[in-house]
Design an enzyme around this catalytic site. Structure first.
Site, PDB file in Angstrom:
ATOM      1  N   ARG A 129      11.737 -36.269  -5.547  1.00  0.00           N
ATOM      2  CA  ARG A 129      10.980 -35.014  -5.688  1.00  0.00           C
ATOM      3  C   ARG A 129       9.475 -35.201  -5.481  1.00  0.00           C
ATOM      4  O   ARG A 129       8.672 -34.411  -5.975  1.00  0.00           O
ATOM      5  CB  ARG A 129      11.255 -34.342  -7.038  1.00  0.00           C
ATOM      6  CG  ARG A 129      12.726 -33.934  -7.226  1.00  0.00           C
ATOM      7  CD  ARG A 129      12.888 -33.002  -8.418  1.00  0.00           C
ATOM      8  NE  ARG A 129      14.264 -32.553  -8.518  1.00  0.00           N
ATOM      9  CZ  ARG A 129      15.190 -33.140  -9.264  1.00  0.00           C
ATOM     10  NH1 ARG A 129      14.885 -34.221  -9.972  1.00  0.00           N
ATOM     11  NH2 ARG A 129      16.407 -32.664  -9.309  1.00  0.00           N
ATOM     12  N   LYS A 151       1.123 -31.156   6.637  1.00  0.00           N
ATOM     13  CA  LYS A 151       2.336 -30.599   7.230  1.00  0.00           C
ATOM     14  C   LYS A 151       3.308 -31.724   7.564  1.00  0.00           C
ATOM     15  O   LYS A 151       2.941 -32.710   8.194  1.00  0.00           O
ATOM     16  CB  LYS A 151       2.013 -29.822   8.505  1.00  0.00           C
ATOM     17  CG  LYS A 151       1.476 -28.430   8.282  1.00  0.00           C
ATOM     18  CD  LYS A 151       1.397 -27.701   9.603  1.00  0.00           C
ATOM     19  CE  LYS A 151       0.931 -26.272   9.430  1.00  0.00           C
ATOM     20  NZ  LYS A 151       0.865 -25.568  10.730  1.00  0.00           N
ATOM     21  N   GLU A 193      -5.483 -31.838  21.689  1.00  0.00           N
ATOM     22  CA  GLU A 193      -5.746 -31.377  20.325  1.00  0.00           C
ATOM     23  C   GLU A 193      -7.231 -31.484  19.986  1.00  0.00           C
ATOM     24  O   GLU A 193      -7.748 -30.702  19.185  1.00  0.00           O
ATOM     25  CB  GLU A 193      -4.909 -32.173  19.321  1.00  0.00           C
ATOM     26  CG  GLU A 193      -3.403 -31.993  19.461  1.00  0.00           C
ATOM     27  CD  GLU A 193      -2.884 -30.690  18.858  1.00  0.00           C
ATOM     28  OE1 GLU A 193      -3.705 -29.890  18.356  1.00  0.00           O
ATOM     29  OE2 GLU A 193      -1.662 -30.478  18.895  1.00  0.00           O
ATOM     30  N   LYS A 234     -10.680 -29.749  11.086  1.00  0.00           N
ATOM     31  CA  LYS A 234      -9.393 -29.457  10.465  1.00  0.00           C
ATOM     32  C   LYS A 234      -9.478 -29.520   8.946  1.00  0.00           C
ATOM     33  O   LYS A 234      -8.870 -28.698   8.246  1.00  0.00           O
ATOM     34  CB  LYS A 234      -8.318 -30.423  10.961  1.00  0.00           C
ATOM     35  CG  LYS A 234      -6.948 -30.099  10.354  1.00  0.00           C
ATOM     36  CD  LYS A 234      -5.796 -30.696  11.101  1.00  0.00           C
ATOM     37  CE  LYS A 234      -4.475 -30.157  10.544  1.00  0.00           C
ATOM     38  NZ  LYS A 234      -3.301 -30.690  11.242  1.00  0.00           N
ATOM     39  N   GLU A 244      -1.359 -22.214   5.044  1.00  0.00           N
ATOM     40  CA  GLU A 244      -1.279 -21.398   6.255  1.00  0.00           C
ATOM     41  C   GLU A 244      -0.894 -19.959   5.949  1.00  0.00           C
ATOM     42  O   GLU A 244       0.047 -19.401   6.514  1.00  0.00           O
ATOM     43  CB  GLU A 244      -0.304 -22.011   7.272  1.00  0.00           C
ATOM     44  CG  GLU A 244      -0.511 -21.462   8.684  1.00  0.00           C
ATOM     45  CD  GLU A 244       0.324 -22.168   9.730  1.00  0.00           C
ATOM     46  OE1 GLU A 244       0.945 -21.478  10.546  1.00  0.00           O
ATOM     47  OE2 GLU A 244       0.347 -23.410   9.748  1.00  0.00           O
ATOM     48  N   ARG A 248      -5.583 -20.899   8.709  1.00  0.00           N
ATOM     49  CA  ARG A 248      -5.011 -22.140   9.230  1.00  0.00           C
ATOM     50  C   ARG A 248      -4.113 -21.900  10.443  1.00  0.00           C
ATOM     51  O   ARG A 248      -3.924 -22.806  11.265  1.00  0.00           O
ATOM     52  CB  ARG A 248      -4.230 -22.864   8.125  1.00  0.00           C
ATOM     53  CG  ARG A 248      -3.732 -24.239   8.564  1.00  0.00           C
ATOM     54  CD  ARG A 248      -3.250 -25.077   7.401  1.00  0.00           C
ATOM     55  NE  ARG A 248      -2.701 -26.346   7.869  1.00  0.00           N
ATOM     56  CZ  ARG A 248      -2.317 -27.338   7.063  1.00  0.00           C
ATOM     57  NH1 ARG A 248      -2.439 -27.219   5.754  1.00  0.00           N
ATOM     58  NH2 ARG A 248      -1.819 -28.446   7.573  1.00  0.00           N
ATOM     59  N   ASN A 252      -2.909 -23.404  15.458  1.00  0.00           N
ATOM     60  CA  ASN A 252      -1.752 -23.344  16.355  1.00  0.00           C
ATOM     61  C   ASN A 252      -2.099 -22.774  17.730  1.00  0.00           C
ATOM     62  O   ASN A 252      -1.201 -22.387  18.477  1.00  0.00           O
ATOM     63  CB  ASN A 252      -0.640 -22.503  15.716  1.00  0.00           C
ATOM     64  CG  ASN A 252       0.002 -23.216  14.544  1.00  0.00           C
ATOM     65  OD1 ASN A 252       0.439 -24.346  14.663  1.00  0.00           O
ATOM     66  ND2 ASN A 252       0.034 -22.553  13.399  1.00  0.00           N
ATOM     67  N   HIS A 255       0.182 -23.383  20.656  1.00  0.00           N
ATOM     68  CA  HIS A 255       1.436 -23.947  20.171  1.00  0.00           C
ATOM     69  C   HIS A 255       2.627 -23.005  20.322  1.00  0.00           C
ATOM     70  O   HIS A 255       3.755 -23.469  20.453  1.00  0.00           O
ATOM     71  CB  HIS A 255       1.289 -24.383  18.712  1.00  0.00           C
ATOM     72  CG  HIS A 255       0.476 -25.628  18.535  1.00  0.00           C
ATOM     73  ND1 HIS A 255      -0.827 -25.728  18.959  1.00  0.00           N
ATOM     74  CD2 HIS A 255       0.788 -26.828  17.990  1.00  0.00           C
ATOM     75  CE1 HIS A 255      -1.293 -26.942  18.668  1.00  0.00           C
ATOM     76  NE2 HIS A 255      -0.333 -27.621  18.093  1.00  0.00           N
ATOM     77  N   HIS A 259       5.376 -24.937  22.073  1.00  0.00           N
ATOM     78  CA  HIS A 259       6.633 -25.256  21.399  1.00  0.00           C
ATOM     79  C   HIS A 259       7.828 -24.686  22.160  1.00  0.00           C
ATOM     80  O   HIS A 259       8.898 -25.302  22.205  1.00  0.00           O
ATOM     81  CB  HIS A 259       6.624 -24.711  19.969  1.00  0.00           C
ATOM     82  CG  HIS A 259       5.830 -25.538  19.014  1.00  0.00           C
ATOM     83  ND1 HIS A 259       5.516 -25.127  17.740  1.00  0.00           N
ATOM     84  CD2 HIS A 259       5.269 -26.762  19.152  1.00  0.00           C
ATOM     85  CE1 HIS A 259       4.809 -26.056  17.126  1.00  0.00           C
ATOM     86  NE2 HIS A 259       4.643 -27.060  17.971  1.00  0.00           N
ATOM     87  N   HIS A 274       4.257 -33.458  23.410  1.00  0.00           N
ATOM     88  CA  HIS A 274       3.696 -32.353  22.639  1.00  0.00           C
ATOM     89  C   HIS A 274       2.303 -31.944  23.122  1.00  0.00           C
ATOM     90  O   HIS A 274       2.025 -30.756  23.344  1.00  0.00           O
ATOM     91  CB  HIS A 274       3.654 -32.733  21.159  1.00  0.00           C
ATOM     92  CG  HIS A 274       2.987 -31.704  20.299  1.00  0.00           C
ATOM     93  ND1 HIS A 274       3.528 -30.456  20.079  1.00  0.00           N
ATOM     94  CD2 HIS A 274       1.811 -31.730  19.620  1.00  0.00           C
ATOM     95  CE1 HIS A 274       2.725 -29.755  19.298  1.00  0.00           C
ATOM     96  NE2 HIS A 274       1.680 -30.498  19.006  1.00  0.00           N
TER      97      HIS A 274
END
Length: 376
Positions: A129, A151, A193, A234, A244, A248, A252, A255, A259, A274
């Site tokens: 956990r 993330k 990026e 960032k 997000e 935030r 993206n 993206h 994606h 990517h």
């Protein structure tokens, strides 16, 4: 690890999260100096997760450093490539970390690029956990993006990064020396990026990149400056919007398109990595913004020209092989994480450094744009 190497010039960026803030250390010699640098975190064991390619280059010096620092270290090596971000590999990594007796007070260390960082980070988030995480990114893309901000996640047949958790690291060690082993294609992909941060909210940084990108590729102070500026950008966004819920999402940029392209090639790294998808996606986002009358065509051309100058793809046709038609790409976008109540969200722009979140973009406009792009 010598004291001289550890004392080499470094940049430190702090991610200011109340009660959970951490530093991003950027500079040479951090892999070989990891043992000393991790001691203040107070762990007894470190479970290293890496991939086959990175292991050949960096695992031995890292393990030697950890052991020299008095840390009991184990390692788990996964296949290189996006396919490792899967339920099956997550299970293998989790079981290996449990078998090595990594406890809550210990550390999971992600040594590698974005795939390893996302995979190991998610394993750390769910192991017992929640076990502390150290990110040690070895690619430019991971150093300026995926290692910072918490993330983590894996892919499914429905899309990329759809299963995951926010799990902030306790420390990020971005070793500039590791970038010297990167293939040019991977460095270029990471640079997409870097450029993204200028395009989002820092026009001056983008202008600086246009003037200095060759020095960034060559290494030295310009490279360190670019990495530190990207991480600082960032870090500021993450501190203001950790989960997000607002700003935030700007990170993206490119993206949603990117994606979908990655999904269209079945996450085949030979056809598209990517950062290349992000580069095409950012060029598409600016051209789409121009089509919608939000930004001048000259601005979209400027973005594409810079990306093309560094050797990045900027058009859908730059991806080898069949991607399907515009309808298929639009359907793949429907699985994007930013979709709300079935409505598409895009990051669009009013200019370089002036990106914004566009909610409820009309699907018919996207379909028409993609149809045009595929036929141009």
């Amino acid at each position: 690890m010598s004291d001289t190497a550890l004392a080499a010039p470094r940049s430190t960026v702090h991610v200011a999260l109340e009660g959970r803030g951490y530093d991003v250390e950027i500079g040479p010699g951090l892999i070989a100096g990891a043992g000393r640098l991790l001691v203040p975190l107070g762990a007894r064991r470190v479970g290293v997760v890496t991939d086959e390619n990175v292991a050949r280059l960096h695992l031995d010096p890292l393990m030697a450093s950890l052991e020299a620092g008095g840390l009991a270290a184990s390692s788990t090596v996964v296949p290189a490539g996006e396919a490792s971000k899967s339920f099956a590999v997550l299970e293998e990594v989790s079981n290996a970390l449990l078998a090595s007796k990594v406890e809550r007070g210990d550390l999971v260390l992600a040594l590698g690029g974005g795939v390893v960082g996302d995979l190991a980070g998610f394993a750390a988030a769910i192991l017992r956990r929640g076990v502390r995480l150290v990110q040690m990114p070895t690619t430019l893309l991971a150093q300026v993006d995926s290692s910072v901000g918490g993330k983590t996640g894996i892919n499914t047949r429905h899309g990329k990064n759809l299963i995951g958790a926010f799990h902030q690291p306790s420390l990020v060690l971005a070793d500039a020396d590791a970038l010297s082993t990167l293939p040019l294609r991977d460095f270029r992909a990471g640079y997409a990026e870097v450029a993204k941060y200028g395009l989002i909210n820092d026009a001056a940084f983008f202008r600086w990149l246009e003037d200095n990108w060759q020095e960034v590729f060559e290494g030295g102070p310009a490279r360190t400056k670019a990495i530190a500026a990207s991480c600082a950008n960032k870090a500021g966004v993450v501190a203001r919007d950790e989960f997000e819920t607002g700003e935030r999402a700007l990170l993206n940029l490119g993206h949603t398109f990117g994606h979908a392209l990655e999904a269209a090639v079945g996450y085949d790294d030979k056809r598209l990595v990517h950062g290349e998808g992000v580069a095409i996606g950012m060029a598409l986002a600016f051209r789409f913004s121009a089509e919608l009358g939000l930004v001048g065509a000259d601005q979209a051309d400027r973005v594409a020209a810079h990306l093309k100058a560094v050797g990045l793809p900027t058009r859908i046709q730059d991806v080898p092989g069949d991607l399907g038609d515009a309808r298929r790409l639009l359907d793949l976008m429907g699985q994007d994480k930013k979709v709300k109540a079935g409505k598409l969200t895009f990051i669009l722009a009013r200019g370089v450094g002036q990106s914004f979140i566009a909610n409820d973009v009309a699907p018919e406009n996207v379909l028409s744009f993609l149809t045009s792009e595929l036929s141009s």
